[in-house]
Write an enzyme that holds these catalytic residues in place. Structure first.
Site, PDB file in Angstrom:
ATOM      1  NE  ARG A  60      -1.880  -2.036   2.839  1.00  0.00           N
ATOM      2  CZ  ARG A  60      -2.072  -3.307   2.501  1.00  0.00           C
ATOM      3  NH1 ARG A  60      -3.116  -3.647   1.835  1.00  0.00           N
ATOM      4  NH2 ARG A  60      -1.216  -4.240   2.852  1.00  0.00           N
ATOM      5  CB  THR A  61       3.372   2.605   2.315  1.00  0.00           C
ATOM      6  OG1 THR A  61       2.596   2.186   3.436  1.00  0.00           O
ATOM      7  CG2 THR A  61       3.960   3.975   2.605  1.00  0.00           C
TER       8      THR A  61
ATOM      9  CE  LYS B 255      26.859  -2.731  -6.090  1.00  0.00           C
ATOM     10  NZ  LYS B 255      27.205  -1.773  -7.153  1.00  0.00           N
TER      11      LYS B 255
ATOM     12  NE  ARG C 236       7.171   0.869   4.823  1.00  0.00           N
ATOM     13  CZ  ARG C 236       5.951   0.344   4.850  1.00  0.00           C
ATOM     14  NH1 ARG C 236       5.767  -0.932   4.564  1.00  0.00           N
ATOM     15  NH2 ARG C 236       4.902   1.084   5.163  1.00  0.00           N
TER      16      ARG C 236
ATOM     17  CG  HIS D 151       3.678   4.070   8.653  1.00  0.00           C
ATOM     18  ND1 HIS D 151       3.755   4.907   7.555  1.00  0.00           N
ATOM     19  CD2 HIS D 151       3.260   2.866   8.166  1.00  0.00           C
ATOM     20  CE1 HIS D 151       3.407   4.224   6.471  1.00  0.00           C
ATOM     21  NE2 HIS D 151       3.102   2.987   6.820  1.00  0.00           N
TER      22      HIS D 151
HETATM   23  C1  NCD Z   1       1.684  -0.869   8.287  1.00  0.00           C
HETATM   24  C2  NCD Z   1       3.188  -0.712   8.437  1.00  0.00           C
HETATM   25  O1  NCD Z   1       3.934  -0.892   7.471  1.00  0.00           O
HETATM   26  O2  NCD Z   1       3.587  -0.358   9.537  1.00  0.00           O
HETATM   27  N1  NCD Z   1       1.324  -1.096   6.955  1.00  0.00           N
HETATM   28  C3  NCD Z   1       1.060  -0.025   6.150  1.00  0.00           C
HETATM   29  O3  NCD Z   1       1.923   0.738   5.809  1.00  0.00           O
HETATM   30  N2  NCD Z   1      -0.214   0.204   5.835  1.00  0.00           N
HETATM   31  C4  NCD Z   1       1.091  -1.856   9.220  1.00  0.00           C
HETATM   32  C5  NCD Z   1       1.660  -3.238   9.232  1.00  0.00           C
HETATM   33  O4  NCD Z   1       2.551  -3.575   8.460  1.00  0.00           O
HETATM   34  O5  NCD Z   1       1.180  -4.007  10.050  1.00  0.00           O
END
Ligand code: NCD
Length: 306
Positions: free
Chosen positions: A51-52, A80, A101, A129
């Site tokens: 999703r993100t 590397k 991320r 997040h």
């Molecule tokens: C969440 C995350 O990555 O922290 N997912 C997301 O980005 N919607 C929640 C999860 O992974 O449980």
């Protein structure tokens, strides 16, 4: 504000501004279709994501911009041994904005200090997040009309669940919020969150292991997955993973207008038999996340749409 690393990097007024822009995008998508023409977003994802990453990329495409992408640590020079600082400087030569991320807490912060372009934290370890919080905040706003005086239950992995930490931070600035923390003993909200956020802001909170204890009081129930990737041993994960499973019988006493949220992915926490309940909002969160990321890209790229 150059970067979004922590949700509190945004003032309440700025957050209101993002909500306003997102609602305008929903009403008038055509107005924004070329807003980021010629701009490039780099998505640097060193941890799994559906999703993100896709919502950042969809957001940029819907603004008329372009996307460059690293979708795993193994496929980039991180494998590397390149430092985050050097990666950030390098990507600054190719793109106009970065969404990162990373499994290490603080990595996007380091990137933000070294990049010459804005950096967005798309999830750092078990820490924060903030853009999931943007999705959550728009969902609460659209479904409940505001934030004051809500009773919000957080259920599941409150220790490692970074979306929980960021959303509690965001809610700490509104008044009359009550927080119900529902988790097994081992997965309780970290002490620093209780002391520095809940207690410091005078937020009322209770802790329980029982999902049903406060069910009838909740305006929002925020379910989370047990974060397998942050466990040190598989046995503990196996023991805790099905601590809470939301089924129709469990929400019999819930308010008719309580909303059920989940950042997704779900594993077993919410039965698919809940999906048709009008209170289920988790797929609405997904869509709201795209609109809020569009609004955020416009803000950080300083693009004004008339
Ligand atoms: C969440 C995350 O990555 O922290 N997912 C997301 O980005 N919607 C929640 C999860 O992974 O449980």
């Amino acid at each position: 504000m150059k970067n979004l690393i922590d949700i509190l990097d945004l003032s309440v007024e700025e957050l209101d501004g993002l909500i306003e822009t997102a609602c305008d995008i929903i009403d008038n998508p055509g107005k924004y279709a070329h807003a980021c023409e010629g701009k490039k977003l780099a998505t640097l994802f060193f941890e799994p994501s559906t999703r993100t990453r896709l919502s950042f990329e969809a957001a940029m495409y819907e603004l008329g911009g372009h996307v460059l992408s690293v979708s795993s640590a193994g496929s980039s020079s991180a494998a590397k041994g390149e430092s985050i600082a050097d990666t950030a400087r390098t990507v600054s030569c190719y793109a106009d904005i970065i969404a990162m991320r990373h499994p290490k807490e603080g990595a996007p912060y380091v990137a933000g200090n070294n990049a010459t372009i804005p950096v967005i934290n798309a999830g750092d370890g078990g820490h924060n997040h903030p853009t999931q919080t943007l999705a959550d905040i728009l969902t609460i706003y659209r479904e409940k009309g505001g934030f004051d005086n809500l009773t919000v239950g957080f259920c599941g992995d409150l220790k490692f669940g970074r979306t929980v930490h960021s959303l509690i931070n965001a809610l700490s600035r509104y008044s009359g919020i009550k927080v119900v923390l529902i988790s097994p003993e081992e997965l309780r909200l970290p002490e620093y969150m209780k002391k520095d956020v809940l207690e410091k802001n005078g937020m009322e909170y209770m802790e329980t292991e029982d999902l049903l204890e406060y069910m009838a009081d909740l305006d929002v129930l925020y379910m989370t997955r047990v974060q397998r990737e942050r466990f040190f041993n598989e046995e503990d994960y196996m023991r805790l993973k099905d601590s809470y499973i939301l089924e129709p019988s469990k929400i019999e006493k819930a308010k008719e207008d309580m909303i059920i949220m989940h950042p997704l992915p779900r594993v077993n926490e919410i039965s698919i038999r809940i999906d048709d309940d009008p209170r289920a909002c988790y797929f609405k969160q997904v869509l709201n996340g795209k609109y809020m990321r569009m609004a955020l890209l416009l803000k950080l790229l300083e693009v004004n749409v008339q």
